[in-house]
Design a protein around this motif. Sequence first.
Motif, PDB file in Angstrom:
ATOM      1  N   ARG A   1       0.852  -1.185   0.000  1.00 36.69           N
ATOM      2  CA  ARG A   1       0.000   0.000   0.000  1.00 36.69           C
ATOM      3  C   ARG A   1       0.886   1.232   0.000  1.00 36.69           C
ATOM      4  O   ARG A   1       1.732   1.396   0.888  1.00 36.69           O
ATOM      5  N   VAL A   2       0.696   2.087  -0.996  1.00 36.34           N
ATOM      6  CA  VAL A   2       1.498   3.302  -1.133  1.00 36.34           C
ATOM      7  C   VAL A   2       0.569   4.494  -1.288  1.00 36.34           C
ATOM      8  O   VAL A   2      -0.604   4.354  -1.660  1.00 36.34           O
ATOM      9  N   ALA A   3       1.093   5.681  -0.988  1.00 41.44           N
ATOM     10  CA  ALA A   3       0.324   6.925  -1.113  1.00 41.44           C
ATOM     11  C   ALA A   3       0.749   7.658  -2.370  1.00 41.44           C
ATOM     12  O   ALA A   3       1.938   7.803  -2.633  1.00 41.44           O
ATOM     13  N   VAL A   4      -0.237   8.121  -3.140  1.00 39.77           N
ATOM     14  CA  VAL A   4       0.028   8.867  -4.373  1.00 39.77           C
ATOM     15  C   VAL A   4      -0.732  10.188  -4.291  1.00 39.77           C
ATOM     16  O   VAL A   4      -1.947  10.208  -4.074  1.00 39.77           O
ATOM     17  N   SER A   5      -0.021  11.294  -4.478  1.00 35.54           N
ATOM     18  CA  SER A   5      -0.643  12.619  -4.402  1.00 35.54           C
ATOM     19  C   SER A   5      -0.064  13.509  -5.486  1.00 35.54           C
ATOM     20  O   SER A   5       0.861  13.133  -6.212  1.00 35.54           O
ATOM     21  N   GLY A   6      -0.630  14.717  -5.590  1.00 35.52           N
ATOM     22  CA  GLY A   6      -0.136  15.668  -6.581  1.00 35.52           C
ATOM     23  C   GLY A   6      -0.960  15.649  -7.851  1.00 35.52           C
ATOM     24  O   GLY A   6      -2.189  15.481  -7.822  1.00 35.52           O
ATOM     25  N   ALA A   7      -0.295  15.798  -8.992  1.00 33.71           N
ATOM     26  CA  ALA A   7      -0.956  15.961 -10.288  1.00 33.71           C
ATOM     27  C   ALA A   7      -1.374  14.622 -10.883  1.00 33.71           C
ATOM     28  O   ALA A   7      -0.930  14.219 -11.959  1.00 33.71           O
ATOM     29  N   VAL A   8      -2.250  13.918 -10.151  1.00 34.61           N
ATOM     30  CA  VAL A   8      -2.913  12.717 -10.653  1.00 34.61           C
ATOM     31  C   VAL A   8      -4.411  12.948 -10.518  1.00 34.61           C
ATOM     32  O   VAL A   8      -4.855  13.776  -9.727  1.00 34.61           O
ATOM     33  N   PHE A   9      -5.197  12.204 -11.279  1.00 31.19           N
ATOM     34  CA  PHE A   9      -6.639  12.458 -11.288  1.00 31.19           C
ATOM     35  C   PHE A   9      -7.343  11.990 -10.019  1.00 31.19           C
ATOM     36  O   PHE A   9      -8.362  12.560  -9.636  1.00 31.19           O
ATOM     37  N   GLU A  10      -6.823  10.973  -9.349  1.00 31.99           N
ATOM     38  CA  GLU A  10      -7.471  10.443  -8.151  1.00 31.99           C
ATOM     39  C   GLU A  10      -6.434  10.231  -7.056  1.00 31.99           C
ATOM     40  O   GLU A  10      -6.057   9.095  -6.753  1.00 31.99           O
ATOM     41  N   PRO A  11      -5.920  11.291  -6.442  1.00 35.69           N
ATOM     42  CA  PRO A  11      -4.895  11.123  -5.408  1.00 35.69           C
ATOM     43  C   PRO A  11      -5.446  10.423  -4.170  1.00 35.69           C
ATOM     44  O   PRO A  11      -6.410  10.872  -3.569  1.00 35.69           O
ATOM     45  N   HIS A  12      -4.845   9.317  -3.814  1.00 36.64           N
ATOM     46  CA  HIS A  12      -5.217   8.581  -2.616  1.00 36.64           C
ATOM     47  C   HIS A  12      -4.236   7.426  -2.416  1.00 36.64           C
ATOM     48  O   HIS A  12      -3.374   7.187  -3.259  1.00 36.64           O
ATOM     49  N   ALA A  13      -4.367   6.751  -1.296  1.00 34.00           N
ATOM     50  CA  ALA A  13      -3.537   5.574  -1.042  1.00 34.00           C
ATOM     51  C   ALA A  13      -4.058   4.411  -1.884  1.00 34.00           C
ATOM     52  O   ALA A  13      -5.261   4.157  -1.933  1.00 34.00           O
ATOM     53  N   VAL A  14      -3.142   3.715  -2.555  1.00 29.79           N
ATOM     54  CA  VAL A  14      -3.530   2.620  -3.442  1.00 29.79           C
ATOM     55  C   VAL A  14      -2.770   1.364  -3.045  1.00 29.79           C
ATOM     56  O   VAL A  14      -1.679   1.431  -2.470  1.00 29.79           O
ATOM     57  N   GLU A  15      -3.360   0.220  -3.345  1.00 33.77           N
ATOM     58  CA  GLU A  15      -2.700  -1.063  -3.129  1.00 33.77           C
ATOM     59  C   GLU A  15      -2.315  -1.633  -4.486  1.00 33.77           C
ATOM     60  O   GLU A  15      -3.156  -1.797  -5.364  1.00 33.77           O
ATOM     61  N   VAL A  16      -1.044  -1.917  -4.655  1.00 36.23           N
ATOM     62  CA  VAL A  16      -0.530  -2.423  -5.923  1.00 36.23           C
ATOM     63  C   VAL A  16       0.137  -3.769  -5.703  1.00 36.23           C
ATOM     64  O   VAL A  16       0.676  -4.049  -4.624  1.00 36.23           O
ATOM     65  N   GLY A  17       0.078  -4.601  -6.725  1.00 39.40           N
ATOM     66  CA  GLY A  17       0.676  -5.931  -6.640  1.00 39.40           C
ATOM     67  C   GLY A  17      -0.285  -7.019  -6.263  1.00 39.40           C
ATOM     68  O   GLY A  17       0.082  -8.197  -6.241  1.00 39.40           O
ATOM     69  N   LEU A  18      -1.539  -6.655  -5.965  1.00 40.53           N
ATOM     70  CA  LEU A  18      -2.535  -7.651  -5.594  1.00 40.53           C
ATOM     71  C   LEU A  18      -3.099  -8.282  -6.861  1.00 40.53           C
ATOM     72  O   LEU A  18      -3.599  -7.594  -7.746  1.00 40.53           O
ATOM     73  N   ARG A  19      -3.008  -9.607  -6.957  1.00 41.19           N
ATOM     74  CA  ARG A  19      -3.460 -10.312  -8.153  1.00 41.19           C
ATOM     75  C   ARG A  19      -4.703 -11.136  -7.850  1.00 41.19           C
ATOM     76  O   ARG A  19      -4.718 -11.895  -6.872  1.00 41.19           O
ATOM     77  N   PRO A  20      -5.758 -11.001  -8.678  1.00 42.64           N
ATOM     78  CA  PRO A  20      -6.946 -11.845  -8.495  1.00 42.64           C
ATOM     79  C   PRO A  20      -6.596 -13.317  -8.663  1.00 42.64           C
ATOM     80  O   PRO A  20      -5.646 -13.673  -9.373  1.00 42.64           O
ATOM     81  N   GLY A  21      -7.376 -14.170  -8.024  1.00 42.51           N
ATOM     82  CA  GLY A  21      -7.108 -15.599  -8.081  1.00 42.51           C
ATOM     83  C   GLY A  21      -7.094 -16.155  -9.484  1.00 42.51           C
ATOM     84  O   GLY A  21      -6.323 -17.055  -9.806  1.00 42.51           O
ATOM     85  N   GLY A  22      -7.947 -15.618 -10.362  1.00 40.05           N
ATOM     86  CA  GLY A  22      -8.010 -16.119 -11.722  1.00 40.05           C
ATOM     87  C   GLY A  22      -6.807 -15.752 -12.566  1.00 40.05           C
ATOM     88  O   GLY A  22      -6.620 -16.297 -13.649  1.00 40.05           O
ATOM     89  N   GLU A  23      -5.993 -14.796 -12.103  1.00 44.09           N
ATOM     90  CA  GLU A  23      -4.827 -14.367 -12.874  1.00 44.09           C
ATOM     91  C   GLU A  23      -3.519 -14.961 -12.358  1.00 44.09           C
ATOM     92  O   GLU A  23      -2.451 -14.634 -12.868  1.00 44.09           O
ATOM     93  N   ILE A  24      -3.575 -15.799 -11.337  1.00 45.05           N
ATOM     94  CA  ILE A  24      -2.358 -16.367 -10.762  1.00 45.05           C
ATOM     95  C   ILE A  24      -1.920 -17.580 -11.572  1.00 45.05           C
ATOM     96  O   ILE A  24      -2.713 -18.487 -11.838  1.00 45.05           O
TER      97      ILE A  24
END
Length: 415
Positions: free
Chosen positions: A177-200
């Motif tokens: 979970r990382v925080a993204v702010s500034g000149a992005v359209f939806e600044p907020h904390a996001v979770e990256v690297g999470l893969r759905p079960g069907g894509e593993i």
Amino acid sequence: MPLPSKKLSSPRRTATQVTTALCLSLLAGCGAAPAPKNIAPVQSGGGFQAQYRDPPRQSRDMLISTRMNAETCLSGGVADTGAAGKGDGLVALALRGERLSRDDLLDIRVGDDETFNGDYVISRDGLLKMPFLPPIPAQGRTTDDIEQDLDRLLREGGFYDSAPRLSVRLVDMASVRVAVSGAVFEPHAVEVGLRPGGEIDRVRQGAIGASTEGRNLSTALRAAGGVRPDADLSRIELHRAGHRHILDLRGVFEGRHMTDIVLLAGDEIVVPSRQCFQDDLMRPGPISPPGISLFLSNLTQPATGNAPSAIGRDVREVPYGTRFMQAVVDTNCVGGARASSAHRSAVLFTRDPMTGVSVVIERSIEDQLHRADRDDYDPYLLPGDSIACYDSRVTNLAEIGRVVGGVAGVALMIP
């Protein structure tokens, strides 16, 4: 002796008067609508996009909107030519490779020693905890760093007299979970690297050395809605463990390699703004918005259903980088019989992402189609924009005739 004329009864006279007044008011509505008023200085080209300004009746200037947009830009960004910043190579050396984060799964083998061999998960405090050994810092480090510390601790603890055979390998990367702010359209904390079960991929998951591109910087920027067209890609800030790193991502829009680092839990990303609209950023890319969802309003004469008009229930998806007139055509506001369909107009409802102030512009579809400098007055669409279409005068008159006919029919039925 002539007979006196018979006066209309009061109810019938009243209905006739209402019909006449209705006709006059409806015909008055066929005139040109006033230009939309805006708080932002749209007319002078001072809106978020210079393309928002109203086109003059005649213009010999061609393609000046890009220059007008660039005049307000701060230094840096994609508009400046040249190679990446001097710190780009240094940042790549300091952050390159697979850096470990908490909850990552490691496979550790110390020869044939059953005491230490096994799978280990980096704890939430960023430490690798093995039996009979002090905790080893793992957050932000590489597997080679872990091997060196483990070799030293095994010998200092008296488990081995000489360097043992060691293997520390990454088995599975956890989501972070990382925080993204500034000149992005939806600044907020996001979770990256999470893969759905069907894509593993189970085969890859069972192999030693599994990795994923889902924990990269570009994924986090896209998860935060993508970079805005005013973003300064030459000075992306990464805050990690009390240190600030400056990253140059201009290469993503220049056909060069970009610094796409692996993120760790707790990272903070700040995207500075150049305080201007950059036309070069309005195209699909790995850090752009995945697309645009448009809110639509149909014509005065609505379609018989959404399926025949190819319009979704609430919104319609268009690629990022689509211009206003492309969307107008895509939403079935253009075409048909020229005698009855010409002189339509379309309205764009948008919002300045830097100030939050709304902007409304209106374009004559026929004028935009025929003028040679149309691109100077054809703005790019932004996420959350809305489009409304207005019918031609012929269609308006036909609608007036239908309404007046219905009212007149009711008036004649009054005794």
